[in-house]
Scaffold this motif. Sequence first.
Motif, short mmCIF file in Angstrom:
data_model
loop_
_atom_site.label_atom_id
_atom_site.label_comp_id
_atom_site.label_asym_id
_atom_site.label_seq_id
_atom_site.Cartn_x
_atom_site.Cartn_y
_atom_site.Cartn_z
N ASN A 12 0.82 -1.22 0.00
CA ASN A 12 0.00 0.00 0.00
C ASN A 12 0.85 1.26 0.00
OD1 ASN A 12 -2.50 -1.17 -0.25
ND2 ASN A 12 -2.93 -1.17 1.93
N GLU A 13 1.97 1.23 0.70
CA GLU A 13 2.88 2.38 0.71
C GLU A 13 3.46 2.60 -0.69
OE1 GLU A 13 6.76 3.85 3.31
OE2 GLU A 13 5.98 1.83 3.60
N ILE A 14 3.77 1.52 -1.36
CA ILE A 14 4.30 1.62 -2.72
C ILE A 14 3.24 2.17 -3.67
CG2 ILE A 14 5.15 0.26 -4.69
CD1 ILE A 14 6.40 -1.65 -2.56
N LEU A 15 2.02 1.67 -3.54
CA LEU A 15 0.94 2.13 -4.42
C LEU A 15 0.56 3.58 -4.13
CD1 LEU A 15 -1.20 -1.12 -4.51
CD2 LEU A 15 0.23 -0.18 -6.34
N ARG A 42 16.22 0.70 -4.75
CA ARG A 42 16.67 0.33 -6.09
C ARG A 42 15.51 -0.33 -6.83
NH1 ARG A 42 21.25 -3.36 -4.50
NH2 ARG A 42 20.08 -4.45 -6.07
N PRO A 43 15.40 -0.09 -8.14
CA PRO A 43 14.29 -0.66 -8.91
C PRO A 43 14.10 -2.17 -8.75
CG PRO A 43 15.39 0.99 -10.22
CD PRO A 43 16.22 0.81 -8.96
N PRO A 44 15.17 -3.00 -8.69
CA PRO A 44 14.93 -4.43 -8.54
C PRO A 44 14.16 -4.81 -7.27
CG PRO A 44 17.18 -4.05 -9.27
CD PRO A 44 16.60 -2.70 -8.92
N SER A 45 14.22 -3.95 -6.25
CA SER A 45 13.49 -4.24 -5.02
C SER A 45 11.98 -4.28 -5.25
CB SER A 45 13.81 -3.19 -3.95
OG SER A 45 15.18 -3.20 -3.64
N LEU A 46 11.51 -3.57 -6.26
CA LEU A 46 10.08 -3.54 -6.54
C LEU A 46 9.56 -4.89 -7.05
CD1 LEU A 46 9.86 0.02 -8.09
CD2 LEU A 46 9.01 -0.71 -5.86
N TYR A 47 10.46 -5.70 -7.59
CA TYR A 47 10.04 -7.01 -8.10
C TYR A 47 9.62 -7.94 -6.97
CZ TYR A 47 11.48 -5.76 -12.78
OH TYR A 47 11.57 -5.16 -14.01
N ASN A 48 9.90 -7.57 -5.73
CA ASN A 48 9.41 -8.35 -4.59
C ASN A 48 7.90 -8.17 -4.41
OD1 ASN A 48 11.99 -9.29 -3.87
ND2 ASN A 48 12.39 -7.43 -2.70
N HIS A 49 7.35 -7.14 -5.05
CA HIS A 49 5.94 -6.81 -4.85
C HIS A 49 5.08 -7.04 -6.08
CE1 HIS A 49 6.76 -5.11 -0.91
NE2 HIS A 49 7.86 -4.60 -1.45
N PHE A 50 5.67 -7.00 -7.26
CA PHE A 50 4.92 -7.25 -8.49
C PHE A 50 5.88 -7.58 -9.62
CE2 PHE A 50 6.03 -2.91 -8.90
CZ PHE A 50 5.49 -2.24 -7.83
N ASP A 51 5.31 -8.16 -10.66
CA ASP A 51 6.08 -8.63 -11.80
C ASP A 51 6.21 -7.53 -12.85
OD1 ASP A 51 7.41 -10.27 -13.58
OD2 ASP A 51 5.58 -11.20 -14.34
N GLY A 52 7.22 -6.69 -12.70
CA GLY A 52 7.51 -5.67 -13.69
C GLY A 52 6.46 -4.59 -13.79
N GLY A 54 4.02 -4.27 -15.93
CA GLY A 54 2.66 -4.81 -16.10
C GLY A 54 2.02 -5.15 -14.76
N GLY A 55 2.80 -5.73 -13.87
CA GLY A 55 2.30 -6.05 -12.54
C GLY A 55 1.99 -4.80 -11.74
N LEU A 56 2.83 -3.78 -11.89
CA LEU A 56 2.57 -2.50 -11.23
C LEU A 56 1.28 -1.89 -11.77
CD1 LEU A 56 3.27 -0.06 -9.46
CD2 LEU A 56 4.81 0.72 -11.29
N ARG A 57 1.09 -1.91 -13.07
CA ARG A 57 -0.13 -1.34 -13.67
C ARG A 57 -1.38 -2.07 -13.15
NH1 ARG A 57 1.47 3.37 -15.88
NH2 ARG A 57 3.08 3.10 -17.44
N LYS A 58 -1.30 -3.38 -13.05
CA LYS A 58 -2.43 -4.15 -12.54
C LYS A 58 -2.73 -3.74 -11.10
CE LYS A 58 -3.77 -8.72 -10.97
NZ LYS A 58 -3.47 -10.14 -10.90
N LYS A 59 -1.70 -3.70 -10.26
CA LYS A 59 -1.90 -3.33 -8.85
C LYS A 59 -2.41 -1.90 -8.73
CE LYS A 59 -0.15 -6.97 -6.63
NZ LYS A 59 -0.85 -7.80 -5.70
N MET A 60 -1.92 -1.01 -9.59
CA MET A 60 -2.40 0.38 -9.56
C MET A 60 -3.86 0.46 -9.98
SD MET A 60 0.46 3.13 -10.48
CE MET A 60 -0.78 4.36 -10.05
N ALA A 61 -4.26 -0.34 -10.98
CA ALA A 61 -5.66 -0.34 -11.41
C ALA A 61 -6.56 -0.78 -10.25
CB ALA A 61 -5.85 -1.25 -12.62
#
Length: 189
Positions: A12-15, A42-52, A54-61
């Motif tokens: 939720n903090e990331i979103l 670092r950007p690779p740390s975000l992969y712990n929460h979603f898959d690239g 596309g995964g970020l866009r899905k979670k944001m939607a």
Amino acid sequence: MSPRPKVGLEINEILEAAGEIADVFGIQEVTLANLAKKLGIRPPSLYNHFDGLGGLRKKMAIYGINCLYEELAPSAIGVSGDEAVLAISNAYVNFARKHPGIYEATLMAPDMEDEDVQQAGAKVVELSVRVLQAFELKGDRALHAVRGLRSILHGFSALEQSGGFKMDLDLNVSLEIIIKAFINGMRAS
């Protein structure tokens, strides 16, 4: 000076951070690099929460749809009929005004047929159907009415965000006139 790295970020903090970027700079600026910079990681740390991306866009939607629902639901409490339709309409447009990037994210899931995206959207549809119950719409007719109302509200919001309303007229009065015409149309059908 770079922000201090954060340990143990929650989704939720990331979103929320992604939503802030989207609201200020536009949804196109929500990239893994920009988000990581804002969060001080670092950007690779975000992969712990979603898959690239596309995964970020899905979670944001999903996040955006849930935020929209949280804005709409209280507006419908204690009102019914015309008043309820006007209340959720105003809440919808006000959400798009306050959170243009998050609102845009609600429309940008990589796969709108995704079960999680559908589940989030179903809450908004169910709320809308409940609000329209006063007009005795059943089954498909209720869903058609929800589509119509959403089309009006999205169109109004999109035109407003793109600067399409240049006349010196109160936009809230315009919205009220449009929604009342929609309500009258539902009664006539």
